[in-house]
Design an enzyme around this catalytic site. Sequence first.
Site: not given
Length: 430
Positions: A172, A261, A137, A174
């Site tokens: 992931d 995750d 990120h 995200h």
Amino acid sequence: MRSKDRISYFYDGDVGNVYFGPNHPMKPHRLCMTHHLVLSYDLHKKMEIYRPHKAYPVELAQFHSADYVEFLQRINPDTQHLFPEEMAKFKLGEDCPVFDDMFEFCQIYAGGTIDAARRLNNQLCDIAINWAGGLHHAKKCEASGFCYINDLVLGILELLKYHARVLYIDIDVHHGDGVEEAFYFTDRVMTVSFHKYGNLFFPGSGDVKEIGEREGKFYAINIPLKDGIDDTSFTRLFKAIISKVVETYQPGVIVLQCGADSLAGDRLGCFNLSIDGHAECVKFVKKFGLPLLVTGGGGYTKENVARCWTVETGVLLDTELPNEIPDNEYIKYFAPECSLRIPTGHIENFNSKSYLGTIKMQVLENLRCIQHAPSVQMQEVPPDFYIPDFDEDEKNPDERIDQHTQDKQIQRDDEYYEGDNDNDHNMDDV
């Protein structure tokens, strides 16, 4: 296919000793747990283990702005209150707190990914693993989503010195927004991210319509998913899209971000993937036989993160691991059943066949716009970044080291410490 993959694995025990603070979901301690699980299954005997160099500020500034890197280096918990404007400008604070040894933590995980890329570039290994990396990120001038330095972008920049086309794949939960943004305008990196999208889920980007711009148009691929996707739907979609991507784009090297995750039961996630389902993606990517850089990423139920990345280390080594976890420093975390596999989740799957079919159709349609593998003129390869010689500790991580030194690097005394410094905090093990 290669007869036997040579695997380089990067680890520094110091990376797991930092602490983001009470109630923060990111627990770098999961990296120590992963490493000790890898050791307990004797997987280290089948790989070359390296301690990464600590990335120099000048290396981090290959992507990040120099003033941002300089601020990360300078700030500490005692002085942060003196710099409210910079803290706000660089987005440091709640999600991305300032903590002790923060900059060194960034140097270690970024150094691991840069070293991994260099070993691949120099054909010293076929697969390079840095579970501490994958912090996808972070932006050029700001921290985001628990990520300060974007090691993936730095690793990809390194790979671009030797490869005309780099494929980045992100599983992931995200969206891999920082990596996508860094290469949004180029056809030399194709980014493919499978992630939860919608309902204000962080970071809020990653719609199927985000496809890149200018020279990069059609070279960003997003697979937005809904809550509860299971192994069968996920792996079927993953294999269909990735096989078409590799066939169309013909990358010279693949970077695979394995954020854990997306597993069932993750504290911040909302998918139903089992470890076997997650690992199936790794197995599938490995089968292409291309040079491969593998990193970690998110993952907030520590013991499952450790299980997942250990299983995936086994997958990369073609080694099936027994389900019963061998005794190790952190065995109490895996009690009472002490098994490697976890049950899949029971979140309702909101990904209908028709929804997934539509997404797949849109992605394949966009891929058809790239009629053939793009031709990229290769320039002269720029040299690896010049780093001045310092002392013995900073010696070239690419040099083979004797067994004694290697053993010392794997099992350093200060990696074994009693208990876990975040057990008292109520957000843990939720």
